[in-house]
Write a protein that holds these residues in place. Structure first.
Motif, PDB file in Angstrom:
ATOM      1  N   SER A 256      38.536  -1.605  35.371  1.00  0.00           N
ATOM      2  CA  SER A 256      38.143  -0.290  35.865  1.00  0.00           C
ATOM      3  C   SER A 256      36.907   0.172  35.119  1.00  0.00           C
ATOM      4  CB  SER A 256      39.272   0.726  35.671  1.00  0.00           C
ATOM      5  OG  SER A 256      38.835   2.032  35.995  1.00  0.00           O
ATOM      6  N   PHE A 257      35.935   0.672  35.855  1.00  0.00           N
ATOM      7  CA  PHE A 257      34.720   1.218  35.255  1.00  0.00           C
ATOM      8  C   PHE A 257      34.886   2.700  34.915  1.00  0.00           C
ATOM      9  CE2 PHE A 257      33.300  -2.711  36.782  1.00  0.00           C
ATOM     10  CZ  PHE A 257      32.007  -2.967  36.369  1.00  0.00           C
ATOM     11  N   ALA A 258      35.979   3.305  35.346  1.00  0.00           N
ATOM     12  CA  ALA A 258      36.192   4.740  35.145  1.00  0.00           C
ATOM     13  C   ALA A 258      36.255   5.071  33.659  1.00  0.00           C
ATOM     14  CB  ALA A 258      37.484   5.174  35.836  1.00  0.00           C
ATOM     15  N   GLY A 259      35.542   6.111  33.272  1.00  0.00           N
ATOM     16  CA  GLY A 259      35.598   6.588  31.906  1.00  0.00           C
ATOM     17  C   GLY A 259      34.768   5.821  30.908  1.00  0.00           C
ATOM     18  N   LEU A 260      34.100   4.742  31.345  1.00  0.00           N
ATOM     19  CA  LEU A 260      33.328   3.921  30.422  1.00  0.00           C
ATOM     20  C   LEU A 260      31.870   4.356  30.330  1.00  0.00           C
ATOM     21  CD1 LEU A 260      34.686   0.336  31.175  1.00  0.00           C
ATOM     22  CD2 LEU A 260      35.451   1.961  29.445  1.00  0.00           C
TER      23      LEU A 260
ATOM     24  N   PHE B 143      37.634   0.339  24.093  1.00  0.00           N
ATOM     25  CA  PHE B 143      38.649   0.187  23.053  1.00  0.00           C
ATOM     26  C   PHE B 143      39.543   1.422  22.941  1.00  0.00           C
ATOM     27  CE2 PHE B 143      35.861  -3.073  20.798  1.00  0.00           C
ATOM     28  CZ  PHE B 143      36.728  -4.128  21.051  1.00  0.00           C
ATOM     29  N   ASP B 144      38.969   2.592  23.132  1.00  0.00           N
ATOM     30  CA  ASP B 144      39.729   3.830  22.975  1.00  0.00           C
ATOM     31  C   ASP B 144      39.399   4.770  24.127  1.00  0.00           C
ATOM     32  OD1 ASP B 144      41.160   6.007  22.156  1.00  0.00           O
ATOM     33  OD2 ASP B 144      40.291   6.109  20.146  1.00  0.00           O
ATOM     34  N   PRO B 145      40.091   4.622  25.285  1.00  0.00           N
ATOM     35  CA  PRO B 145      39.756   5.419  26.471  1.00  0.00           C
ATOM     36  C   PRO B 145      39.786   6.919  26.248  1.00  0.00           C
ATOM     37  CG  PRO B 145      41.300   3.664  27.028  1.00  0.00           C
ATOM     38  CD  PRO B 145      41.195   3.685  25.532  1.00  0.00           C
ATOM     39  N   ASP B 146      40.627   7.399  25.333  1.00  0.00           N
ATOM     40  CA  ASP B 146      40.719   8.839  25.108  1.00  0.00           C
ATOM     41  C   ASP B 146      39.436   9.411  24.518  1.00  0.00           C
ATOM     42  OD1 ASP B 146      43.262   8.990  26.104  1.00  0.00           O
ATOM     43  OD2 ASP B 146      44.231   8.695  24.158  1.00  0.00           O
ATOM     44  N   LYS B 147      38.629   8.570  23.883  1.00  0.00           N
ATOM     45  CA  LYS B 147      37.369   9.046  23.294  1.00  0.00           C
ATOM     46  C   LYS B 147      36.390   9.509  24.374  1.00  0.00           C
ATOM     47  CE  LYS B 147      38.125   8.041  18.903  1.00  0.00           C
ATOM     48  NZ  LYS B 147      38.204   9.080  17.870  1.00  0.00           N
ATOM     49  N   GLY B 148      36.522   8.938  25.582  1.00  0.00           N
ATOM     50  CA  GLY B 148      35.567   9.269  26.624  1.00  0.00           C
ATOM     51  C   GLY B 148      35.994  10.398  27.529  1.00  0.00           C
ATOM     52  N   GLY B 149      37.219  10.860  27.375  1.00  0.00           N
ATOM     53  CA  GLY B 149      37.712  11.889  28.268  1.00  0.00           C
ATOM     54  C   GLY B 149      37.336  13.284  27.807  1.00  0.00           C
TER      55      GLY B 149
ATOM     56  N   GLU C  42      25.254   0.037  25.804  1.00  0.00           N
ATOM     57  CA  GLU C  42      26.293  -0.986  25.644  1.00  0.00           C
ATOM     58  C   GLU C  42      27.349  -0.528  24.645  1.00  0.00           C
ATOM     59  OE1 GLU C  42      23.408  -4.933  26.057  1.00  0.00           O
ATOM     60  OE2 GLU C  42      23.827  -4.040  24.097  1.00  0.00           O
ATOM     61  N   ASP C  43      26.906   0.048  23.543  1.00  0.00           N
ATOM     62  CA  ASP C  43      27.845   0.463  22.510  1.00  0.00           C
ATOM     63  C   ASP C  43      28.814   1.519  23.033  1.00  0.00           C
ATOM     64  OD1 ASP C  43      28.826   0.678  19.706  1.00  0.00           O
ATOM     65  OD2 ASP C  43      27.993   2.704  19.897  1.00  0.00           O
ATOM     66  N   ARG C  44      28.311   2.428  23.853  1.00  0.00           N
ATOM     67  CA  ARG C  44      29.173   3.467  24.414  1.00  0.00           C
ATOM     68  C   ARG C  44      30.254   2.858  25.305  1.00  0.00           C
ATOM     69  NH1 ARG C  44      25.794   7.727  27.564  1.00  0.00           N
ATOM     70  NH2 ARG C  44      25.696   5.995  29.057  1.00  0.00           N
ATOM     71  N   ILE C  45      29.884   1.846  26.076  1.00  0.00           N
ATOM     72  CA  ILE C  45      30.861   1.178  26.936  1.00  0.00           C
ATOM     73  C   ILE C  45      31.949   0.528  26.086  1.00  0.00           C
ATOM     74  CG2 ILE C  45      31.206  -0.738  28.544  1.00  0.00           C
ATOM     75  CD1 ILE C  45      28.361  -0.132  29.611  1.00  0.00           C
ATOM     76  N   ALA C  46      31.546  -0.206  25.045  1.00  0.00           N
ATOM     77  CA  ALA C  46      32.517  -0.876  24.181  1.00  0.00           C
ATOM     78  C   ALA C  46      33.421   0.138  23.482  1.00  0.00           C
ATOM     79  CB  ALA C  46      31.788  -1.740  23.155  1.00  0.00           C
ATOM     80  N   LYS C  47      32.838   1.218  22.997  1.00  0.00           N
ATOM     81  CA  LYS C  47      33.611   2.244  22.294  1.00  0.00           C
ATOM     82  C   LYS C  47      34.684   2.848  23.198  1.00  0.00           C
ATOM     83  CE  LYS C  47      32.974   6.661  19.884  1.00  0.00           C
ATOM     84  NZ  LYS C  47      31.974   7.664  19.425  1.00  0.00           N
ATOM     85  N   ARG C  48      34.301   3.172  24.414  1.00  0.00           N
ATOM     86  CA  ARG C  48      35.265   3.811  25.328  1.00  0.00           C
ATOM     87  C   ARG C  48      36.280   2.811  25.873  1.00  0.00           C
ATOM     88  NH1 ARG C  48      32.058   8.581  28.651  1.00  0.00           N
ATOM     89  NH2 ARG C  48      31.247   9.627  26.808  1.00  0.00           N
TER      90      ARG C  48
END
Length: 327
Positions: free
Chosen positions: A314-318, A253-259, A245-251
């Motif tokens: 969008s679920f992409a990148g989360l 808020f800041d999509p660039d963190k997951g790329g 869950e935390d990873r989803i919330a983190k990404r």
């Protein structure tokens, strides 16, 4: 004797990271806040005491007594809407100044043996927050072995998922698995238990609960719904209780963190406009964990909305976990 302030309450229903959530949502005097996961009403009560008006949402019918208490105490500033926080933008009137989401099962639900959330208490293998739809028993007794193993691995990060699934399928061939303790004993027998470790059924029960209640879908849709209802300066606080869950919330808020990192040898792609000014993640203090051991895995992520328009869902990148072989 009057009720204690939310900040003074003790017992199983004290909300986690309460002071930190209130700080993240400041200023509260006169603010309109959505408590998207009402539960026993701990956050709502504290927000009301701080001078905010609250619209609370929950899909669990058992919250009714707590709703009634706050209606009686705060008739002008408290309102409750039955429903799922994933649809909060459809359930409330905008604008709002803040949203708080406390993700996952509540202490209140864990403590009710008849709800079937806890492997520590004898009860029906249910786990449905809304009381409707497929139960955990339905999944345990009907999924194919490979489907069950993949579910336990994806949603519970259970490394021994195949061994557990094999034991479950063998056991249900003799008789249906219908209670929490029946399943917990079966899992313990299948994979063993080492002294000092958490109960061997912990991850499997987490996985089943997430699947029964579509919790990852709810979280993603609720985050985007919050983005839609909060204008510039609006505040969102999200408390999660496990790494998925935390990873989803983190990404979110800041999509660039997951790329993936960009190579300096390739043309640089433009970063996405930031819709959130993100605060540093907060964990419970040692003192809070001492008072409430269930707080030990909690993480608060909060942010303030910018002027950039809300995104489509969008679920992409989360990094939302998916079950292999699922359609």
């Amino acid at each position: 004797m009057g009720k204690p302030l939310a900040s003074e309450q003790t017992g199983p229903h004290v909300p986690v990271l309460l002071a930190e959530v209130l700080q993240a949502l400041q200023p509260l005097e006169g603010a309109r806040i959505v408590d998207g996961t009402f539960g026993a009403g701990g956050y709502s009560r504290a927000l009301l005491e701080a001078g905010a008006s609250v619209v609370a949402i929950d899909r669990d019918p058992s919250v009714a007594p707590h709703v009634a208490q706050l209606h009686a105490a705060y008739p002008k500033t408290f309102n409750f809407v039955a429903g799922e926080f994933a649809n909060l933008d459809q359930l409330i009137e905008t604008p709002v100044d803040g949203v708080v989401l406390d993700i996952g099962v509540s202490s209140m639900q864990l403590d009710q043996a008849e709800r079937g959330f806890s492997f520590m208490r004898e009860g029906p293998l249910d786990m449905r927050m809304s009381g409707s739809g497929e139960s955990a028993a339905d999944l345990v007794n009907t999924l194919e072995e490979s489907q069950l193993a993949n579910l336990l691995f994806a949603y519970g990060e259970e490394r021994k998922s195949r061994r557990i699934a094999h034991s479950v399928v063998a056991a249900r061939a003799e008789a249906p698995i219908t209670t929490t303790t029946q399943l917990a004993r079966l899992i313990e027998k299948a994979i063993g238990r080492k002294p000092g470790n958490s109960h061997p059924a912990t991850r499997s029960f987490q996985a089943l609960r997430i699947a029964v209640n579509a919790e990852f879908d709810q979280l993603v849709e609720g985050l985007f719904a919050s983005e839609r209802v909060l204008g510039e300066g609006g505040r969102l606080a999200v408390v999660t209780f496990h790494s998925l869950e935390d990873r989803i919330a983190k990404r979110f808020f800041d999509p660039d963190k997951g790329g993936p990192a960009q190579s300096r040898h390739l043309p640089q792609t433009a970063t996405e406009a930031l819709r959130w000014q993100v605060a540093k993640a907060v964990k419970p203090s040692d003192a809070e964990i001492g008072r409430n051991p269930r707080a030990r895995s909690a993480i608060l992520r909060s942010a303030v909305r910018t002027e950039v328009a809300a995104r489509a869902v969008s679920f992409a990148g989360l990094a939302v976990p998916s079950i292999r072989g699922a359609a």
